[in-house]
Write a protein that holds these residues in place. Sequence first.
Motif, PDB file in Angstrom:
ATOM      1  N   SER A  56      42.122  33.084  14.493  1.00  0.00           N
ATOM      2  CA  SER A  56      41.050  32.109  14.244  1.00  0.00           C
ATOM      3  C   SER A  56      40.166  31.842  15.458  1.00  0.00           C
ATOM      4  CB  SER A  56      41.639  30.774  13.730  1.00  0.00           C
ATOM      5  OG  SER A  56      42.348  30.979  12.529  1.00  0.00           O
ATOM      6  N   LEU A  57      40.034  32.825  16.343  1.00  0.00           N
ATOM      7  CA  LEU A  57      39.061  32.699  17.429  1.00  0.00           C
ATOM      8  C   LEU A  57      37.697  33.126  16.893  1.00  0.00           C
ATOM      9  CD1 LEU A  57      38.498  32.169  20.453  1.00  0.00           C
ATOM     10  CD2 LEU A  57      38.845  34.629  20.821  1.00  0.00           C
ATOM     11  N   TYR A  58      36.711  32.254  17.043  1.00  0.00           N
ATOM     12  CA  TYR A  58      35.374  32.496  16.502  1.00  0.00           C
ATOM     13  C   TYR A  58      34.575  33.346  17.478  1.00  0.00           C
ATOM     14  CZ  TYR A  58      30.656  31.385  14.756  1.00  0.00           C
ATOM     15  OH  TYR A  58      29.369  31.455  14.283  1.00  0.00           O
ATOM     16  N   LEU A  59      33.940  34.403  16.970  1.00  0.00           N
ATOM     17  CA  LEU A  59      33.129  35.310  17.781  1.00  0.00           C
ATOM     18  C   LEU A  59      31.745  35.446  17.155  1.00  0.00           C
ATOM     19  CD1 LEU A  59      35.685  38.252  18.224  1.00  0.00           C
ATOM     20  CD2 LEU A  59      35.320  36.340  19.801  1.00  0.00           C
ATOM     21  N   ILE A  60      30.745  35.648  18.002  1.00  0.00           N
ATOM     22  CA  ILE A  60      29.402  36.001  17.552  1.00  0.00           C
ATOM     23  C   ILE A  60      29.053  37.322  18.235  1.00  0.00           C
ATOM     24  CG2 ILE A  60      26.961  35.356  17.492  1.00  0.00           C
ATOM     25  CD1 ILE A  60      27.889  32.435  17.870  1.00  0.00           C
ATOM     26  N   ALA A  61      28.664  38.306  17.455  1.00  0.00           N
ATOM     27  CA  ALA A  61      28.336  39.617  18.015  1.00  0.00           C
ATOM     28  C   ALA A  61      26.964  40.066  17.534  1.00  0.00           C
ATOM     29  CB  ALA A  61      29.392  40.650  17.621  1.00  0.00           C
ATOM     30  N   PHE A  62      26.302  40.852  18.380  1.00  0.00           N
ATOM     31  CA  PHE A  62      25.026  41.471  18.037  1.00  0.00           C
ATOM     32  C   PHE A  62      25.206  42.979  18.227  1.00  0.00           C
ATOM     33  CE2 PHE A  62      23.994  37.172  19.218  1.00  0.00           C
ATOM     34  CZ  PHE A  62      22.985  36.801  18.339  1.00  0.00           C
ATOM     35  N   TYR A  63      25.082  43.734  17.145  1.00  0.00           N
ATOM     36  CA  TYR A  63      25.318  45.171  17.223  1.00  0.00           C
ATOM     37  C   TYR A  63      24.056  45.934  16.822  1.00  0.00           C
ATOM     38  CZ  TYR A  63      25.403  45.737  12.153  1.00  0.00           C
ATOM     39  OH  TYR A  63      25.050  45.795  10.824  1.00  0.00           O
ATOM     40  N   THR A  64      23.971  47.174  17.298  1.00  0.00           N
ATOM     41  CA  THR A  64      22.851  48.036  16.949  1.00  0.00           C
ATOM     42  C   THR A  64      23.350  49.302  16.272  1.00  0.00           C
ATOM     43  OG1 THR A  64      20.954  49.304  17.783  1.00  0.00           O
ATOM     44  CG2 THR A  64      22.854  49.087  19.255  1.00  0.00           C
ATOM     45  N   GLU A  65      22.690  49.684  15.190  1.00  0.00           N
ATOM     46  CA  GLU A  65      23.029  50.933  14.510  1.00  0.00           C
ATOM     47  C   GLU A  65      22.429  52.139  15.217  1.00  0.00           C
ATOM     48  OE1 GLU A  65      21.948  50.635  10.412  1.00  0.00           O
ATOM     49  OE2 GLU A  65      23.468  49.104   9.967  1.00  0.00           O
ATOM     50  N   GLU A  66      21.592  51.896  16.229  1.00  0.00           N
ATOM     51  CA  GLU A  66      20.992  52.999  16.984  1.00  0.00           C
ATOM     52  C   GLU A  66      21.996  53.656  17.916  1.00  0.00           C
ATOM     53  OE1 GLU A  66      16.912  52.260  18.503  1.00  0.00           O
ATOM     54  OE2 GLU A  66      17.149  50.295  17.560  1.00  0.00           O
ATOM     55  N   ILE A  67      23.129  53.015  18.122  1.00  0.00           N
ATOM     56  CA  ILE A  67      24.242  53.630  18.857  1.00  0.00           C
ATOM     57  C   ILE A  67      25.433  53.604  17.903  1.00  0.00           C
ATOM     58  CG2 ILE A  67      25.669  53.575  20.944  1.00  0.00           C
ATOM     59  CD1 ILE A  67      23.524  51.877  22.266  1.00  0.00           C
ATOM     60  N   PRO A  68      25.630  54.674  17.119  1.00  0.00           N
ATOM     61  CA  PRO A  68      26.616  54.662  16.037  1.00  0.00           C
ATOM     62  C   PRO A  68      28.053  54.869  16.507  1.00  0.00           C
ATOM     63  CG  PRO A  68      25.509  56.770  16.093  1.00  0.00           C
ATOM     64  CD  PRO A  68      24.845  55.927  17.160  1.00  0.00           C
ATOM     65  N   VAL A  69      28.481  54.026  17.428  1.00  0.00           N
ATOM     66  CA  VAL A  69      29.861  54.023  17.914  1.00  0.00           C
ATOM     67  C   VAL A  69      30.403  52.621  17.669  1.00  0.00           C
ATOM     68  CG1 VAL A  69      31.384  54.294  19.903  1.00  0.00           C
ATOM     69  CG2 VAL A  69      29.399  55.801  19.644  1.00  0.00           C
ATOM     70  N   SER A  70      31.533  52.524  17.019  1.00  0.00           N
ATOM     71  CA  SER A  70      32.052  51.218  16.589  1.00  0.00           C
ATOM     72  C   SER A  70      32.872  50.547  17.683  1.00  0.00           C
ATOM     73  CB  SER A  70      32.909  51.387  15.329  1.00  0.00           C
ATOM     74  OG  SER A  70      33.324  50.140  14.830  1.00  0.00           O
ATOM     75  N   GLY A  71      32.216  50.305  18.832  1.00  0.00           N
ATOM     76  CA  GLY A  71      32.896  49.680  19.950  1.00  0.00           C
ATOM     77  C   GLY A  71      32.120  48.504  20.487  1.00  0.00           C
TER      78      GLY A  71
END
Length: 296
Positions: free
Chosen positions: A199-214
């Motif tokens: 239950s640790l709350y996270l906010i993330a911003f990801y880009t599909e222009e770098i298609p690596v799921s890290g």
Amino acid sequence: MTKLLIGFILLLFGTDAFAQHAYFATKGTINFEKVVYTKARMRELMAKHGGNGNRGMMYMGNIDEMPESSTSNFVLKFDENQTLMESNAEETPTKPNTSPANTRVGRSSGGGRVNAGANQRTGTNGGGGMRGMGRGNNRMGDKTYFQNLKAKLSEVQLQIDEKIIIKDSLQDVTWRFTDEFRTISGYECRRVNGATKDSLYLIAFYTEEIPVSGGPVLTGGLPGMILGLVIPEMHINYWATEVKFTTDQVSSSWKDKKAKEMSSNEFFKLLSGSMFRGRGNSDAQQRRQILEQILY
């Protein structure tokens, strides 16, 4: 007129073909800036754990004299199946301030703080502890994070009295997508809100222009690379400041050959018998807090 129509059709199909075959790099390096809102974090810790006013055991000084925030730099190397994040040895010099602690002050790139409906939070690597984890020891900051995305495994190398590698499965985060976008280091990123199994709350911003799921500090599980990470409960932000593409695979030579490998359960048992214990009413709560301090 016929030639004009044919030209228009060719242009349309050519643009569509280009879009379908656009190049998205899967190898490179990302520089991250970690921002810790130290004063807010310390005030919360003192209030939660019975601090006395602006002074207390965890910080032997006046909290009002602390810097508002401190920054440190990391570099994340990635390829299709792995990420490796280490402290950046080429950090800029520490800026002097009036705080008793000589800590660099800065603000995050990528647009600064995120309005998450709560104050941004930040963590410390402190705690009481085993000799190598006591107050004033900075070695805990020299951590290396490795993700095997294909095998869904993670490793964290850190130093206590000796170097240790903690091996575990990748974090299980439940992500919820939003319609909010922002540009980070030139990449359009989509905001997602997440929660770990603890239950640790996270906010993330990801880009599909770098298609690596890290992403930084063992985050991932999204349809692209995470370039911004906010941990409101801990007053911590990670923002990508530069992205470079390479042709190199992530090196496997990062491990210290003398490091002792153990599972997260073994590591928790090691600490549970020491002075370095998490706060909480149960083993699960203590475990969560210890692991959060180590990871973030």
